[in-house]
Design an enzyme around this catalytic site. Sequence first.
Site, PDB file in Angstrom:
ATOM      1  N   ALA A   1       4.881  19.052  21.729  1.00 11.13           N
ATOM      2  CA  ALA A   1       4.546  19.408  20.134  1.00 11.13           C
ATOM      3  C   ALA A   1       4.192  20.738  19.978  1.00 11.13           C
ATOM      4  O   ALA A   1       4.822  21.674  19.408  1.00 11.13           O
ATOM      5  CB  ALA A   1       3.585  18.776  19.318  1.00 11.13           C
TER       6      ALA A   1
ATOM      7  N   HIS B   1       4.618  12.495  -8.407  1.00  4.64           N
ATOM      8  CA  HIS B   1       4.589  13.631  -9.123  1.00  4.64           C
ATOM      9  C   HIS B   1       3.359  14.842  -8.810  1.00  4.64           C
ATOM     10  O   HIS B   1       3.316  15.836  -9.618  1.00  4.64           O
ATOM     11  CB  HIS B   1       4.523  13.456 -10.832  1.00  4.64           C
ATOM     12  CG  HIS B   1       5.522  12.524 -11.056  1.00  4.64           C
ATOM     13  ND1 HIS B   1       6.699  13.100 -11.311  1.00  4.64           N
ATOM     14  CD2 HIS B   1       5.671  11.398 -11.507  1.00  4.64           C
ATOM     15  CE1 HIS B   1       7.691  12.216 -11.823  1.00  4.64           C
ATOM     16  NE2 HIS B   1       6.842  11.151 -12.065  1.00  4.64           N
TER      17      HIS B   1
ATOM     18  N   TYR C   1       5.854  24.221  18.306  1.00  5.58           N
ATOM     19  CA  TYR C   1       5.183  24.922  17.415  1.00  5.58           C
ATOM     20  C   TYR C   1       5.012  26.336  17.614  1.00  5.58           C
ATOM     21  O   TYR C   1       5.364  27.265  17.015  1.00  5.58           O
ATOM     22  CB  TYR C   1       3.771  24.289  17.013  1.00  5.58           C
ATOM     23  CG  TYR C   1       3.915  22.845  16.627  1.00  5.58           C
ATOM     24  CD1 TYR C   1       4.778  22.271  16.079  1.00  5.58           C
ATOM     25  CD2 TYR C   1       2.736  21.991  17.022  1.00  5.58           C
ATOM     26  CE1 TYR C   1       4.786  21.096  15.504  1.00  5.58           C
ATOM     27  CE2 TYR C   1       2.698  20.589  16.561  1.00  5.58           C
ATOM     28  CZ  TYR C   1       3.824  20.068  15.934  1.00  5.58           C
ATOM     29  OH  TYR C   1       3.771  18.665  15.582  1.00  5.58           O
TER      30      TYR C   1
ATOM     31  N   HIS D   1       4.464  23.308  22.400  1.00  3.88           N
ATOM     32  CA  HIS D   1       5.605  24.170  22.811  1.00  3.88           C
ATOM     33  C   HIS D   1       6.659  24.451  21.620  1.00  3.88           C
ATOM     34  O   HIS D   1       6.982  25.586  21.320  1.00  3.88           O
ATOM     35  CB  HIS D   1       6.466  23.633  23.888  1.00  3.88           C
ATOM     36  CG  HIS D   1       7.591  24.041  24.206  1.00  3.88           C
ATOM     37  ND1 HIS D   1       7.602  25.257  25.185  1.00  3.88           N
ATOM     38  CD2 HIS D   1       8.959  24.082  24.145  1.00  3.88           C
ATOM     39  CE1 HIS D   1       8.788  25.665  25.104  1.00  3.88           C
ATOM     40  NE2 HIS D   1       9.744  24.827  24.634  1.00  3.88           N
TER      41      HIS D   1
ATOM     42  N   GLU E   1       0.789  -1.317   0.072  1.00  5.03           N
ATOM     43  CA  GLU E   1      -0.175   0.035   0.037  1.00  5.03           C
ATOM     44  C   GLU E   1       0.953   1.124  -0.142  1.00  5.03           C
ATOM     45  O   GLU E   1       0.697   2.233  -0.614  1.00  5.03           O
ATOM     46  CB  GLU E   1      -0.761   0.149   1.269  1.00  5.03           C
ATOM     47  CG  GLU E   1      -2.099  -1.043   1.308  1.00  5.03           C
ATOM     48  CD  GLU E   1      -2.910  -0.961   2.624  1.00  5.03           C
ATOM     49  OE1 GLU E   1      -3.928  -0.679   2.639  1.00  5.03           O
ATOM     50  OE2 GLU E   1      -2.312  -1.297   3.703  1.00  5.03           O
TER      51      GLU E   1
END
Length: 173
Positions: free
Chosen positions: A125, A47, A129, A127, A37
Site C-alpha cells: 500500500a 446525506h 501511495y 508503494h 448496523e
Amino acid sequence: MIIRPLEHQDLKEVHKIRNQEDTMAYWFEEPYESYGELEELYEKHIHDTHERRFVIQEAGEFAGVVELMDIDYVPRTCEIQVIVMSKFRGRKLAQRAMESALEHAFYVLNMHKVFLYVDTANKPAIHVYKKLGFQLEGTMKEQFYARGTYRDSHFMGIMKRDFIKTRRGQSQD
C-alpha cells in the site's frame, strides 16, 4: 474499472468486506458488523456532506470501496481510504480507484490536501501511495490496535498542486 457512488444495493458486498478480519485490520477498524448496523450507518450518512463513498467496479462486478472521509471545508482537507476485495487484488484497482477519488476530491470538492493513515508494515500500500504522489509526513507510534497488537502508522498526504504536477508528469511519459 469505474468508481460510482455507493448505493443501498451495494451494502451486501460492503457487509462481506466489513466482516473480514484481515481486511478491516488495514482500516484499523473492528470487523464483524451486523447488516442492520451497516444499514443504519448508510441511512445516517446518506446525506452527510463530510464523506463520499464510492464502489469500485471491475467488469460489472463489485470489487471494493474507496472513501473520502472527514471532509473539512474550512482547511479543505479530507482522509482517503480504499479496500479492494481479495479476488481483485494485483490488478492496480486500488491505485486507479484512488486516482479517480483524488480527482473528485481536488477538482469537484476543491480540497487542498488529502491524507491517509497506513500501517507501517503494509509495504504494498505504501508503494502505491508513493506512486500516486503521497508523501510521508510522520509516523505515529502504536497508533492503532489490530491483529492483537498496537501498530505503528504512517501519516501520508498529498496537496492538490502536487497531484496536478504528478498527473502532468505521467501524461508526458
